[in-house]
Enzyme design. Structure first.
Site, PDB file in Angstrom:
ATOM      1  NE  ARG A 115      41.791  38.781  49.861  1.00 11.50           N
ATOM      2  CZ  ARG A 115      42.235  38.933  48.580  1.00 11.50           C
ATOM      3  NH1 ARG A 115      42.149  37.855  47.927  1.00 11.50           N
ATOM      4  NH2 ARG A 115      42.527  40.132  48.320  1.00 11.50           N
ATOM      5  CE1 TYR A 116      40.650  32.939  51.638  1.00 11.59           C
ATOM      6  CE2 TYR A 116      42.573  33.275  50.587  1.00 11.59           C
ATOM      7  CZ  TYR A 116      41.239  32.893  50.514  1.00 11.59           C
ATOM      8  OH  TYR A 116      40.657  33.255  49.376  1.00 11.59           O
ATOM      9  NE  ARG A 119      44.806  29.467  51.966  1.00 11.97           N
ATOM     10  CZ  ARG A 119      43.558  29.282  52.354  1.00 11.97           C
ATOM     11  NH1 ARG A 119      43.330  29.501  53.629  1.00 11.97           N
ATOM     12  NH2 ARG A 119      42.387  29.463  51.766  1.00 11.97           N
ATOM     13  CB  CYS A 128      56.770  38.333  35.178  1.00 15.10           C
ATOM     14  SG  CYS A 128      55.647  38.948  36.468  1.00 15.10           S
ATOM     15  CB  CYS A 132      50.256  38.083  31.529  1.00 11.55           C
ATOM     16  SG  CYS A 132      51.658  36.752  32.033  1.00 11.55           S
ATOM     17  CB  CYS A 135      49.293  40.663  34.989  1.00 13.69           C
ATOM     18  SG  CYS A 135      49.659  40.368  36.629  1.00 13.69           S
ATOM     19  NE  ARG A 137      49.049  40.297  43.312  1.00 15.17           N
ATOM     20  CZ  ARG A 137      49.033  38.854  43.422  1.00 15.17           C
ATOM     21  NH1 ARG A 137      50.232  38.101  42.894  1.00 15.17           N
ATOM     22  NH2 ARG A 137      48.167  38.146  43.920  1.00 15.17           N
ATOM     23  CG  ASP A 295      40.311  38.509  39.837  1.00 15.35           C
ATOM     24  OD1 ASP A 295      39.322  38.118  40.623  1.00 15.35           O
ATOM     25  OD2 ASP A 295      41.546  38.243  39.912  1.00 15.35           O
ATOM     26  CG  ASP A 332      39.932  36.360  44.595  1.00 15.07           C
ATOM     27  OD1 ASP A 332      39.619  36.385  45.646  1.00 15.07           O
ATOM     28  OD2 ASP A 332      41.131  36.085  44.516  1.00 15.07           O
ATOM     29  CE  LYS A 339      42.638  32.664  44.567  1.00 14.71           C
ATOM     30  NZ  LYS A 339      43.630  33.403  45.783  1.00 14.71           N
TER      31      LYS A 339
HETATM   32  C1  LIG Z   1      44.474  33.041  46.438  1.00 11.89           C
HETATM   33  C2  LIG Z   1      45.238  33.456  47.515  1.00 11.89           C
HETATM   34  C3  LIG Z   1      45.699  32.563  48.649  1.00 11.89           C
HETATM   35  C4  LIG Z   1      45.770  31.179  48.268  1.00 11.89           C
HETATM   36  O1  LIG Z   1      44.373  30.554  48.408  1.00 11.89           O
HETATM   37  P1  LIG Z   1      44.289  29.018  48.056  1.00 11.89           P
HETATM   38  O2  LIG Z   1      42.819  28.741  47.746  1.00 11.89           O
HETATM   39  O3  LIG Z   1      44.786  28.246  49.344  1.00 11.89           O
HETATM   40  O4  LIG Z   1      45.160  28.508  47.016  1.00 11.89           O
HETATM   41  C5  LIG Z   1      45.894  33.208  49.789  1.00 11.89           C
HETATM   42  N1  LIG Z   1      46.144  34.382  49.986  1.00 11.89           N
HETATM   43  C6  LIG Z   1      45.602  35.386  49.083  1.00 11.89           C
HETATM   44  C7  LIG Z   1      45.572  36.913  49.507  1.00 11.89           C
HETATM   45  C8  LIG Z   1      44.870  34.951  47.688  1.00 11.89           C
HETATM   46  O5  LIG Z   1      44.598  35.719  46.880  1.00 11.89           O
HETATM   47  S1  SF4 Z   2      50.118  36.842  35.549  1.00  7.90           S
HETATM   48 FE1  SF4 Z   2      51.157  38.655  36.202  1.00  7.90          FE
HETATM   49  S2  SF4 Z   2      52.358  37.940  37.861  1.00  7.90           S
HETATM   50 FE2  SF4 Z   2      51.721  36.127  36.647  1.00  7.90          FE
HETATM   51  S3  SF4 Z   2      53.605  35.846  35.247  1.00  7.90           S
HETATM   52 FE3  SF4 Z   2      52.022  37.049  34.214  1.00  7.90          FE
HETATM   53  S4  SF4 Z   2      52.580  39.450  34.404  1.00  7.90           S
HETATM   54 FE4  SF4 Z   2      53.715  37.952  35.823  1.00  7.90          FE
END
Ligand SMILES: *Cc1c(COP(=O)(O)O)cnc(C)c1O
Ligand code: SF4
Length: 370
Positions: A115-116, A119, A128, A132, A135, A137, A295, A332, A339
């Site tokens: 996305r960025y 990184r 996991c 959670c 979560c 995801r 989210d 986000d 973010k």
């Molecule tokens: C959160 C996130 C990051 C890291 O973000 P930082 O603000 O640098 O901690 C990088 N990629 C994605 C897709 C993210 O959701």
């Molecule tokens: S928040 Fe989601 S990815 Fe993180 S430990 Fe919990 S279940 Fe796993």
């Protein structure tokens, strides 16, 4: 309400001390079905809820290891809420999107979100220590088939081919659910890419399975500096002798460890709870990094706290407790915008010559502009 009898019942079930040292046996004796969960509770309660849990876990798996289970003091307490499935996960349509942040659309190869520019978020495990309930995801976690050695190889190849990538975030799921050898292999390959400067590991194990942080693991991780860890604590009850030991071992290995807390209704949507959590984190040498607004992910709507309340909590942190206890409050952006930090409103009025600024106690100060 937790009665004394209930809480005593919980404490009767303390795990034996030899088990507590072996993370793999803790994981394999996890609770994964309602029958096993029921055995932790008085038999006459929660029958109906058990049936509902069965429905929920066909979509979103449950896994509560005995260590995390031992932190629960009674039904519906803040640890329970994070780990025990709730019917709202499949009946609440407050949030309807499995992937509102468009991670899949922003994945040039499966399980790598770019996305960025500099990184990437690289998902290397779908497992996991605890699944959670909040979560973000949850479309993916607990379905191990979605991530395998082929997707990991493809992700590493993508990073190798893209020189702008300087920061690699290993995430999932939880990367530390992999065996040490597999983590070593991934870290070696990523570290050998010359344009990669920092590696971050996103893991909840210091909180949900601190036994995973072993001396062997720390000795191995140390070889890959600069390496950072971000973990995830949401409530002061999660800070225990075991989690303290885990975080201190990381710190002693030279690994700066941050915490990404998620603002959760009924868990930590209270300034006193949040202040206590942040203070306890710095006492175990973990630096609060972000507090995340939840989210709008399907199945997590019942945890949602209004943004204004989150800002209210931030206002009670800044100025009132040490600056190292104050993380940034992040939203986000839906659609994959990234973010963004939100701050309580401190500037009361802006004119050409001066701004009027409110301090942490609500007093107004003039700030001259030159
Ligand atoms: C959160 C996130 C990051 C890291 O973000 P930082 O603000 O640098 O901690 C990088 N990629 C994605 C897709 C993210 O959701
Ligand atoms: S928040 Fe989601 S990815 Fe993180 S430990 Fe919990 S279940 Fe796993």
């Amino acid at each position: 309400m937790v009665t004394d009898t209930q809480s005593r019942k919980f404490h009767h079930r303390n795990i034996s001390s030899d088990l507590i040292h072996d993370w793999k046996s803790l994981v394999s004796s996890s609770i994964r079905n309602p029958e096993k969960l029921a055995s932790f509770f008085p038999p006459d309660t929660k029958r109906e809820d058990m049936r509902k849990i069965d429905e929920v876990i066909t979509r979103y798996p449950m896994q509560i290891n005995p260590y995390y289970m031992s932190l629960i003091k009674g039904p519906d307490d803040p640890v329970w809420k994070q780990a025990v499935p709730h019917i709202a996960e499949i009946t609440d349509f407050h949030a309807t999107d499995d992937d509102p942040l468009c991670e899949e659309d922003q994945s040039p190869v499966p399980n790598l979100v770019h996305r960025y520019p500099d990184r990437v978020l690289f998902l290397v495990s779908a497992r996991c220590a605890v699944y959670c309930r909040h979560c973000m995801r949850k479309r993916k976690v607990g379905h191990p088939a979605t991530i395998n050695s082929d997707t990991i190889e493809a992700g590493i190849a993508y990073i190798r081919e893209h020189e702008k990538i300087q920061d690699v975030l290993l995430s999932g799921g939880d990367p530390l659910m992999l065996e040490d050898e597999d983590i070593y292999k991934i870290l070696t390959e990523v570290r050998n890419i010359s344009h990669v400067e920092t590696i971050r590991i996103h893991t909840r194990t210091p909180c949900t399975l601190p036994q995973r942080i072993t001396p062997e693991l720390c000795r191995m991780l140390k070889k890959f500096h600069p390496l950072y860890v971000n973990t995830h604590f949401n409530h002061p009850a999660e800070i225990t002798t075991e989690s303290k030991r885990a975080c201190e071992m990381l710190a002693d290995s030279g690994i700066p460890t941050g915490c990404q807390t998620v603002l959760l209704k009924g868990v930590n949507d209270d300034a006193e709870v949040m202040i206590s959590l942040m203070k306890k984190l710095i006492s175990i040498r973990v630096r609060p990094y972000y507090i995340h607004q939840t989210d709008m992910v399907r199945g997590t709507g019942h945890f949602h706290v209004p943004v204004a309340e989150g800002l209210g909590i931030m206002q009670k942190l800044r100025g009132h407790v040490s600056g190292i206890c104050v993380p940034q409050f992040m939203i986000d952006l839906p659609g994959g915008g990234g973010k963004i930090p939100l701050l309580p409103e401190y500037i009361v009025e802006k004119s050409k010559k001066k701004w009027l600024i409110k301090n942490f106690e609500g007093e107004i100060f003039e700030y001259p502009l030159y």
